[in-house]
Design an enzyme around this catalytic site. Structure first.
Site, PDB file in Angstrom:
ATOM      1  CB  THR A  99      -9.276   0.320   5.730  1.00 35.57           C
ATOM      2  OG1 THR A  99      -8.705   0.963   4.575  1.00 35.57           O
ATOM      3  CG2 THR A  99     -10.765   0.161   5.511  1.00 35.57           C
ATOM      4  CB  ALA A 100      -4.710   3.248   7.098  1.00 33.45           C
ATOM      5  CE1 TYR A 101      -2.562   5.169  14.936  1.00 33.36           C
ATOM      6  CE2 TYR A 101      -1.362   6.938  13.867  1.00 33.36           C
ATOM      7  CZ  TYR A 101      -1.659   6.207  15.000  1.00 33.36           C
ATOM      8  OH  TYR A 101      -1.055   6.513  16.187  1.00 33.36           O
ATOM      9  CB  ALA A 102      -8.913   5.743  11.022  1.00 30.61           C
ATOM     10  CG  ASP A 119      -1.999  10.114  29.812  1.00 28.98           C
ATOM     11  OD1 ASP A 119      -0.868  10.238  29.305  1.00 28.98           O
ATOM     12  OD2 ASP A 119      -2.185   9.837  31.004  1.00 28.98           O
ATOM     13  CG  ASN A 137      -3.922   5.918   3.916  1.00 27.02           C
ATOM     14  OD1 ASN A 137      -4.868   5.655   3.171  1.00 27.02           O
ATOM     15  ND2 ASN A 137      -3.049   5.013   4.299  1.00 27.02           N
ATOM     16  CG  ASP A 193      -1.940  -1.117   1.183  1.00 27.29           C
ATOM     17  OD1 ASP A 193      -2.177  -1.664   0.080  1.00 27.29           O
ATOM     18  OD2 ASP A 193      -2.505  -1.454   2.238  1.00 27.29           O
ATOM     19  N   GLY A 194       2.055   1.178   0.565  1.00 28.06           N
ATOM     20  CA  GLY A 194       2.926   2.348   0.627  1.00 28.06           C
ATOM     21  C   GLY A 194       3.320   2.874  -0.739  1.00 28.06           C
TER      22      GLY A 194
END
Length: 417
Positions: free
Chosen positions: A299-302, A284, A254, A158-159
């Site tokens: 569908t990535a970091y989220a 925190d 993204n 994907d990158g």
């Protein structure tokens, strides 16, 4: 004929109910028949016997049915950009095979990044050297590929698609991504049959999904000239040599991530929507902060931070907190047309850090701001089948969505005898 423009990204031409979305010279989207639309039914605009909705004369954009978006060339493509994952020995043979096929069989002009050809495994290959001499090379942040490349082929994960997106700050050529990496959520094509698949793309026989991007502007209020200067930056001054502002602009496929960086204090940033303060993000944790993502980035970091997954054809922006210091802070989805702004709170004890698709990481200080809107320049991603099937296939194969051992069938008393 009526022509409606959207800041140069594409134009909508309406003539006899046929709509053309123009992206690059020689490339546009055509409409073909389909039994069922991906749009919902048009809402009724009269309510009861006397009420109706006020018509907006400034509405200039019609969103085409995503199910009818098909790749079409008005001129045969002649040039292709090949993106290869760097420092991956397993991609050397596929890369060489593809480039030979494009150059010798399809007579295409092939663009390759210079640092890819500098790899000793490629530069030391005398047999491939004769082919490589025909390539056009470029360097990131130095050479402009706008209006030079007809379409893009990505080899890797994907990158590689994210990297291809970052090379084009305005109109993006169609992207064909081969799954030769680890996850491959955004890379639907397998390399085994690359010759027939590439031939179909050149002939214009493919569906396409428009992956929206975010237009991000970072305003550095107290910029010092000793800082490094980004070529996409603009310096604004008010006549005072001691006071200058630096504006940097990015196109993000993204997500934009704002976190507290190396500080041990709580993250404390204010989030504005269309000029109104909607909340203060306090968190925190080692990577606490907030994620602003596109449907593609959902569908990535989220999703790793607990967000829902949104199909890339849904016009929306997702806001997801990272380790919020609140039991009620849930991810939210806002309309694609809003303007978001993120600033450090006055009470913040530390600075923040921002990154764009995991790159260009930089510090955000008091007085700085990050403005985020939906870009007019989407990434036209070529589908293996169609936008819906490809997405659910990726959910199942890459993320193992809703995979569970099935419950045993309950045998009734009648079946026991």
């Amino acid at each position: 004929m009526q022509t409606l423009c959207c800041k140069g990204s594409f134009e909508v031409v309406v003539q006899k109910q046929i709509r053309l979305f123009v992206f690059k010279p020689g490339f546009f989207l055509s409409v073909f028949r389909r039994n069922q639309s991906l749009h919902g039914p048009s809402p009724v605009t009269t309510f009861g016997p006397k009420a109706c909705m006020l018509q907006n004369p400034h509405a200039v954009m019609h969103i085409q049915d995503p199910a009818s978006q098909k790749l079409t060339w008005n001129k045969p493509p002649k040039s292709v950009l090949v993106i290869k994952k760097i420092r991956d020995a397993s991609l050397l043979q596929p890369f060489k095979e593809l480039c030979i096929f494009l150059t010798e069989v399809k007579n295409m002009i092939v663009y390759v990044e210079k640092k890819v050809l500098d790899d000793p495994a490629i530069s030391g290959d005398e047999n491939f050297g004769a082919i490589a001499k025909k390539f056009c090379t470029f360097r990131e942040d130095f050479d402009d590929l706008s209006n030079r490349v007809d379409f893009i082929i990505c080899l890797g994960g994907d990158g590689t698609l994210l990297y291809a997106s970052s090379l084009f700050q305005e109109s993006v050529p169609p992207v064909m991504a081969f799954h030769l990496g680890s996850l491959g959520f955004l890379t639907p094509f397998k390399f085994d049959t690359y010759q027939s698949q590439v031939t179909q793309i050149i002939e214009g026989n493919a569906a396409i999904v428009l992956r929206s991007r975010l237009k991000v502007q970072v305003l550095k209020e107290n910029w010092e000239k000793k800082d490094t200067m980004d070529e996409k930056s603009i310096i604004l001054t008010n006549g005072d040599a001691e006071s200058s502002r630096k504006v940097m602009q990015y196109q993000v496929l993204n997500e934009v991530v704002v976190d507290r960086g190396p500080s041990s204090y709580l993250s404390n940033v204010d989030l504005y929507l269309d000029g109104h303060l909607i909340t203060t993000v306090q968190g925190d944790g080692e990577y606490t902060g907030v994620i602003v993502s596109t449907p593609t980035g959902s569908t990535a970091y989220a999703v790793a931070a607990g967000a829902s997954m949104i199909h890339p054809n849904v016009p929306a922006i997702m806001i997801t907190p990272i380790c919020p210091h609140s039991l009620s802070f849930r991810p939210i989805v806002v309309p694609a047309g809003v303007e978001l702004k993120i600033k450090l709170s006055r009470e913040a004890r530390n600075t923040a850090w921002v990154s764009f698709d995991g790159r260009k990481r930089q510090e955000i200080c008091h007085g700085d701001s990050i403005t985020i809107t939906t870009s007019c320049f989407p990434v036209p991603s070529i589908c293996f089948r169609d936008p819906v099937n490809d997405w659910f296939e990726s959910l199942a194969q890459c993320l193992h969505w809703n995979v569970r051992k099935k419950q045993n069938y309950l045998i009734s008393e009648d079946e026991e005898f």
